[in-house]
Write a protein that holds these residues in place. Sequence first.
Motif, short mmCIF file in Angstrom:
data_model
loop_
_atom_site.label_atom_id
_atom_site.label_comp_id
_atom_site.label_asym_id
_atom_site.label_seq_id
_atom_site.Cartn_x
_atom_site.Cartn_y
_atom_site.Cartn_z
N PRO B 134 19.53 -11.30 -17.98
CA PRO B 134 20.92 -10.89 -18.23
C PRO B 134 21.92 -12.04 -18.03
N LEU B 135 21.62 -12.98 -17.13
CA LEU B 135 22.53 -14.12 -16.96
C LEU B 135 22.55 -14.97 -18.23
N LYS B 136 21.39 -15.14 -18.86
CA LYS B 136 21.34 -15.90 -20.11
C LYS B 136 22.18 -15.19 -21.19
N LEU B 137 22.02 -13.87 -21.27
CA LEU B 137 22.81 -13.10 -22.24
C LEU B 137 24.31 -13.23 -21.97
N LEU B 138 24.66 -13.17 -20.68
CA LEU B 138 26.08 -13.26 -20.30
C LEU B 138 26.62 -14.65 -20.63
N ASP B 139 25.82 -15.67 -20.38
CA ASP B 139 26.27 -17.04 -20.68
C ASP B 139 26.50 -17.21 -22.18
N GLU B 140 25.62 -16.62 -22.98
CA GLU B 140 25.79 -16.68 -24.45
C GLU B 140 27.06 -15.91 -24.87
N CYS B 141 27.27 -14.78 -24.24
CA CYS B 141 28.45 -13.97 -24.54
C CYS B 141 29.73 -14.75 -24.23
N LEU B 142 29.73 -15.45 -23.09
CA LEU B 142 30.93 -16.18 -22.65
C LEU B 142 31.11 -17.51 -23.38
N GLU B 143 30.15 -17.83 -24.23
CA GLU B 143 30.33 -19.00 -25.09
C GLU B 143 31.31 -18.65 -26.22
N LYS B 144 31.34 -17.35 -26.55
CA LYS B 144 32.14 -16.92 -27.70
C LYS B 144 33.59 -16.58 -27.36
N SER B 145 33.84 -16.20 -26.11
CA SER B 145 35.23 -15.86 -25.75
C SER B 145 35.45 -16.15 -24.27
N ASN B 146 36.70 -16.26 -23.89
CA ASN B 146 37.04 -16.60 -22.50
C ASN B 146 36.63 -15.51 -21.51
N TYR B 147 36.63 -14.28 -21.97
CA TYR B 147 36.25 -13.17 -21.09
C TYR B 147 35.14 -12.36 -21.77
N ILE B 148 34.55 -11.41 -21.03
CA ILE B 148 33.30 -10.82 -21.51
C ILE B 148 33.44 -10.07 -22.83
N ALA B 149 34.50 -9.24 -22.95
CA ALA B 149 34.58 -8.40 -24.15
C ALA B 149 35.62 -8.88 -25.14
N ASN B 171 20.63 -19.22 -2.12
CA ASN B 171 19.97 -20.37 -2.76
C ASN B 171 19.48 -20.02 -4.14
N GLU B 172 18.95 -18.79 -4.26
CA GLU B 172 18.44 -18.35 -5.57
C GLU B 172 19.58 -18.33 -6.59
N GLY B 173 20.73 -17.86 -6.15
CA GLY B 173 21.89 -17.80 -7.03
C GLY B 173 22.32 -19.18 -7.49
N VAL B 174 22.34 -20.12 -6.56
CA VAL B 174 22.73 -21.49 -6.91
C VAL B 174 21.81 -22.02 -8.01
N GLN B 175 20.51 -21.78 -7.84
CA GLN B 175 19.54 -22.21 -8.86
C GLN B 175 19.76 -21.49 -10.19
N LEU B 176 19.93 -20.15 -10.09
CA LEU B 176 20.08 -19.35 -11.31
C LEU B 176 21.33 -19.73 -12.10
N LEU B 177 22.38 -20.15 -11.38
CA LEU B 177 23.66 -20.43 -12.04
C LEU B 177 23.88 -21.92 -12.29
N LYS B 178 22.80 -22.70 -12.09
CA LYS B 178 22.92 -24.16 -12.21
C LYS B 178 23.32 -24.59 -13.63
N ASP B 179 22.72 -23.95 -14.62
CA ASP B 179 22.96 -24.40 -16.00
C ASP B 179 23.75 -23.41 -16.85
N THR B 180 24.32 -22.42 -16.23
CA THR B 180 25.09 -21.43 -17.00
C THR B 180 26.56 -21.86 -17.02
N SER B 181 26.85 -22.88 -17.81
CA SER B 181 28.19 -23.48 -17.72
C SER B 181 29.29 -22.52 -18.16
N ASN B 182 28.98 -21.65 -19.11
CA ASN B 182 30.03 -20.71 -19.55
C ASN B 182 30.34 -19.69 -18.47
#
Lengths: 204, 204
Positions: B134-149, B171-182
């Motif tokens: 779901p984080l990958k999906l959210l990151d892709e979603c936030l590539e398209k607009s400033n906010y989720i919807a 620590n897990e969160g830091v890793q999971l969010l390392k490359d989700t720039s959006n």
Amino acid sequence: MPQLILHGSPLSNLVRTCLLALNEKDVDFEHDPTVPQTPEALQRHPWGKIPTLTHGEILLHETLAIINYIDDSFSGRKLKPNNPSKLALMNKWLSIYLCYMDNPIIRVIVIQRLLSKSPDENLIKNTILDVEKPLKLLDECLEKSNYIADSEVSLADFLILPALDYLKMTNEGVQLLKDTSNINSWIDRMMARESSIIVFKPNN
Amino acid sequence: MPQLILHGSPLSNLVRTCLLALNEKDVDFEHDPTVPQTPEALQRHPWGKIPTLTHGEILLHETLAIINYIDDSFSGRKLKPNNPSKLALMNKWLSIYLCYMDNPIIRVIVIQRLLSKSPDENLIKNTILDVEKPLKLLDECLEKSNYIADSEVSLADFLILPALDYLKMTNEGVQLLKDTSNINSWIDRMMARESSIIVFKPNN
């Protein structure tokens, strides 16, 4: 207007919810009976689930999003109360169903009892209590009005009806619904509707 | 207008979601920090959970019902898109969060890592994959607009922000969010809002 397609086997209670909403709104739609976890289902839903909906460029999943979209996008009778407190009551029941009822009723009792060759009797037994409580709340709710959120049907009624229709097909369901007279009258009222006659027809 | 009271410990991510919505709408409200499963919580919620909301004769539970009620009942900027397809996108993300993100992120990783004296390392490890998707999906979603919807904030942003704020503390969160720039830019944008400054202040 692009063609609206609802994807998902008509055996799914959540697909039936969407079918009820589409029929109530008298929307012109196509029904594609994709089953979950197939390549087709996975193309349209990240977890391969059903129902999904396509409408032109719109691809939508999650039942609450789909039924709200159907109501918001098409003319015809509104399937949501106008009054904010009744709308909140509808939204509360949509969440109660998804958080506390769908899993024990459908994923445990109905699937174990109607689809499993060797039902897990302990699991079924331990789930009865989880179903009793929301059914008692629903029965109390339906003592106050003809439908769940209002004097008219709403999305909450269409979400819960298909699950209780399946629950009634199990011995556990017959026992659980023995004394819920308000729920039973509501099921009869709901089943008499034109949308129900179409969606619950024998070959579905 | 009767006084609106939001009940529930401000440590709960879902209570924070309601607090964000109330502050964004600039609603005059009282906050009662009831914790779950106490007699007070059980009086207001059949399963003893939080948040709950009281407003005159209205007693409401389930976060989606509460935040929609806050938006529907008070004036001020709407927290839902007007456009049916954007509204559907918002509703899809509300459901995705509750169905696929809340449990692995909050009930497993955050609670095990930040609250348990002996975290279940296997459980945490096995949950990482459930959060990645779901984080990958959210990151892709936030590539398209400033906010989720939409290009403006909506209820979906307020539902997901408090959970990701907690996830970042592990620590897990830091890793999971390392490359989700959006997602990371979105968190920064969200955290700069006046409502966030109030809700996430150090003593909450």
